[in-house]
Design a protein around this motif. Structure first.
Motif, short mmCIF file in Angstrom:
data_model
loop_
_atom_site.label_atom_id
_atom_site.label_comp_id
_atom_site.label_asym_id
_atom_site.label_seq_id
_atom_site.Cartn_x
_atom_site.Cartn_y
_atom_site.Cartn_z
N GLY A 288 12.67 19.76 9.80
CA GLY A 288 12.19 20.06 10.97
C GLY A 288 13.03 19.44 12.13
N TRP A 289 12.87 18.58 12.41
CA TRP A 289 13.11 17.54 13.65
C TRP A 289 14.57 17.85 13.79
CZ3 TRP A 289 17.46 14.83 12.58
CH2 TRP A 289 17.83 14.11 11.20
N ALA A 290 15.61 18.32 13.01
CA ALA A 290 16.58 18.32 13.36
C ALA A 290 17.39 19.87 13.80
CB ALA A 290 17.85 18.36 11.64
N PRO A 291 18.37 19.89 14.81
CA PRO A 291 18.57 21.12 15.58
C PRO A 291 19.00 21.97 14.25
CG PRO A 291 20.29 19.02 16.25
CD PRO A 291 19.79 18.58 15.31
N THR A 292 18.22 23.67 14.82
CA THR A 292 18.12 24.63 14.37
C THR A 292 20.20 25.43 14.14
OG1 THR A 292 16.71 26.02 14.93
CG2 THR A 292 18.28 26.90 13.96
N GLU A 293 20.92 24.67 14.48
CA GLU A 293 22.61 25.14 14.07
C GLU A 293 23.14 23.87 12.74
OE1 GLU A 293 24.55 27.54 14.35
OE2 GLU A 293 22.95 28.87 15.46
N ALA A 294 22.44 22.49 13.12
CA ALA A 294 22.97 21.78 12.15
C ALA A 294 22.19 22.13 10.57
CB ALA A 294 22.62 20.40 12.52
N ARG A 295 20.80 22.43 10.70
CA ARG A 295 20.16 22.33 9.96
C ARG A 295 20.69 23.86 9.21
NH1 ARG A 295 14.09 23.80 11.05
NH2 ARG A 295 14.03 23.76 8.37
N ALA A 296 21.01 25.39 9.74
CA ALA A 296 21.86 26.22 9.00
C ALA A 296 23.18 25.75 8.50
CB ALA A 296 22.39 27.07 10.32
N PHE A 297 23.99 24.54 9.49
CA PHE A 297 25.04 24.37 8.64
C PHE A 297 24.86 23.55 7.21
CE2 PHE A 297 28.13 20.90 8.08
CZ PHE A 297 29.25 21.06 8.05
N SER A 298 24.01 23.10 7.24
CA SER A 298 23.75 21.88 6.07
C SER A 298 23.12 23.07 4.80
CB SER A 298 22.52 20.55 6.35
OG SER A 298 23.24 20.00 7.25
N LEU A 299 21.78 24.21 5.90
CA LEU A 299 22.50 25.27 4.07
C LEU A 299 23.16 26.07 3.49
CD1 LEU A 299 19.53 25.98 2.51
CD2 LEU A 299 19.23 28.04 4.48
N ARG A 300 24.52 26.26 4.68
CA ARG A 300 25.55 27.30 4.48
C ARG A 300 26.42 25.84 3.22
NH1 ARG A 300 25.91 28.85 9.31
NH2 ARG A 300 26.43 27.16 10.06
N LEU A 301 25.89 24.09 3.52
CA LEU A 301 27.45 23.38 2.75
C LEU A 301 26.68 23.01 1.55
CD1 LEU A 301 29.87 21.63 2.64
CD2 LEU A 301 27.88 19.43 3.89
N TYR A 302 24.98 23.17 1.47
CA TYR A 302 24.13 23.07 0.45
C TYR A 302 24.37 24.41 -1.35
CZ TYR A 302 19.99 22.62 -2.86
OH TYR A 302 19.74 22.48 -4.00
N ARG A 303 24.97 25.35 -0.34
CA ARG A 303 24.91 26.37 -1.12
C ARG A 303 26.08 26.43 -1.91
NH1 ARG A 303 25.19 32.46 2.08
NH2 ARG A 303 26.58 30.79 3.27
N ALA A 304 27.32 26.34 -0.39
CA ALA A 304 28.87 25.93 -0.78
C ALA A 304 28.58 24.94 -2.29
CB ALA A 304 29.62 25.85 -0.30
N ALA A 305 28.36 23.68 -2.01
CA ALA A 305 27.78 22.88 -3.32
C ALA A 305 27.26 23.21 -4.45
CB ALA A 305 27.60 21.62 -3.14
N LEU A 306 26.22 24.04 -4.64
CA LEU A 306 26.11 25.10 -5.61
C LEU A 306 27.18 25.33 -6.13
CD1 LEU A 306 22.75 25.60 -4.37
CD2 LEU A 306 22.87 24.32 -5.89
N TYR A 307 27.85 26.16 -5.19
CA TYR A 307 28.88 27.33 -6.31
C TYR A 307 29.77 26.65 -6.79
CZ TYR A 307 26.01 30.99 -3.84
OH TYR A 307 25.15 31.75 -3.70
N ALA A 308 30.23 25.00 -5.92
CA ALA A 308 31.37 24.58 -6.68
C ALA A 308 30.77 24.84 -8.29
CB ALA A 308 31.28 23.34 -6.02
N GLU A 309 30.04 24.00 -8.89
CA GLU A 309 29.93 24.28 -10.42
C GLU A 309 30.60 25.86 -11.00
OE1 GLU A 309 26.98 22.68 -11.67
OE2 GLU A 309 26.48 21.15 -10.17
N ALA A 310 30.31 26.85 -9.90
CA ALA A 310 31.21 27.84 -10.70
C ALA A 310 32.51 28.25 -10.55
CB ALA A 310 30.26 28.70 -9.61
N VAL A 311 33.22 27.13 -9.76
CA VAL A 311 34.38 27.56 -9.40
C VAL A 311 35.78 26.83 -9.59
CG1 VAL A 311 33.72 29.05 -7.37
CG2 VAL A 311 34.57 26.06 -6.63
#
Length: 311
Positions: A288-311
């Motif tokens: 919660g202390w991190a800037p919103t855009e940084a958190r959004a970027f991290s969440l998109r990166l987390y999604r891609a990291a999950l999807y890495a197992e599917a590609v």
């Protein structure tokens, strides 16, 4: 499919709609949306009906409240109550089976029309053009601005609340079942794949399939997505969706390979310690202390990291 309890108001039997508005819900209360849509009844002049599907909520008091509300509304409305959850794809297929219009408007229960002529605009499009598939657009105009939803708001603004011109560049990509018009013959030829389970990608996969046979158009008739999630809720949905993403990749590699999420997932797949790093990425998104855009970027990166197992 087995029969399920249904109720309809007095206007249902005589209605001859061209547009069937199909609203699935699970635990959400669609009462506000029904009230908003019913305000257009006079202007629609019998062009629209509404079919609501309770996909296994199991709340008898909610059913009673909705039944009483539906009796008092002017639009022809039917409520179907399922005894158990059938899932997003099967539920929408069930709604289509119950519809009588020549075109189907899939509208999620947490959507709110941004225009007082929302249904009238859709009905006019059906009467004048009857497009095979059309998407009206998303907005966040009426959505909550609470800080706990700031990351989802930032992500949706960037990735989903996209204007007509931009959506038209990749028509099959910007298709969601939350404000989607489908001509009946198109849906009868290409229904949603009931093998998709959990959250995500069943609507995009459907659009990829359909776009190979029919044009997908985009119009400016948005509705607000009220159901913003916290970061933790979004992360949980992404964790559910990895298997669905794998199904899309297997079926439509030519289309998916052009998506940024696919390209990032492929790049992350080459990292040997990705599984060890992935929790750290999620932790930053949750911070919660991190800037919103940084958190959004991290969440998109987390999604891609999950999807890495599917590609």
């Amino acid at each position: 499919m087995s029969s399920s309890p249904t109720i309809q108001n007095a206007h249902w039997a005589k209605a001859r709609p061209v547009l069937s508005v199909l609203i699935p819900f699970l635990r959400d209360d669609p009462a506000t949306l029904l009230t908003m849509l019913d305000r257009e009844a006079a202007g629609l002049e019998g062009a629209a009906e509404i079919v609501v599907l309770d996909d296994g909520t199991g709340d008898s008091r909610l059913t009673e409240r909705l039944s009483a509300q539906i009796e008092d509304l002017t639009l022809p409305i039917r409520l179907i109550t399922l005894g158990s959850n059938q899932g997003r794809s099967r539920g929408r297929n069930r709604l289509a089976d119950a519809a009588r219009g020549s075109s189907l408007l899939f509208l999620d229960s947490d959507m709110r029309p941004d225009s007082e002529r929302f249904l009238q605009s859709w009905a006019a499009l059906v009467r004048n053009d009857a497009p095979p598939v059309a998407f009206g657009g998303f907005s966040l105009l009426q959505a909550s601005d609470e800080p706990r939803f700031s990351v989802h708001r930032a992500m949706a603004t960037r990735g989903e609340c996209v204007g007509v011109t931009e959506r038209a560049k990749a028509p099959e990509k910007y298709v969601y079942t939350s404000n989607l018009l489908v001509r009946r013959d198109v849906f009868e030829a290409e229904a949603f794949d009931s093998a998709f389970t959990g959250w995500g990608w069943e609507d995009v996969e459907w659009a990829m399939r359909v776009s190979r046979r029919w044009p997908v158009i985009h119009i400016d008739n948005p509705a607000t997505h009220m159901g913003l999630d916290t970061v933790d809720q979004l992360a949980g949905k992404y964790e559910q969706s990895a298997g669905n993403f794998a199904r899309v990749v297997a079926r439509h590699p030519d289309i998916v390979s052009s998506y940024p999420s696919y390209r990032v997932a492929r790049a992350l797949k080459r990292i040997p310690i990705l599984r060890q790093v992935r929790p750290l990425i999620k932790r930053l998104a949750l911070a919660g202390w991190a800037p919103t855009e940084a958190r959004a970027f991290s969440l998109r990166l987390y999604r891609a990291a999950l999807y890495a197992e599917a590609v």
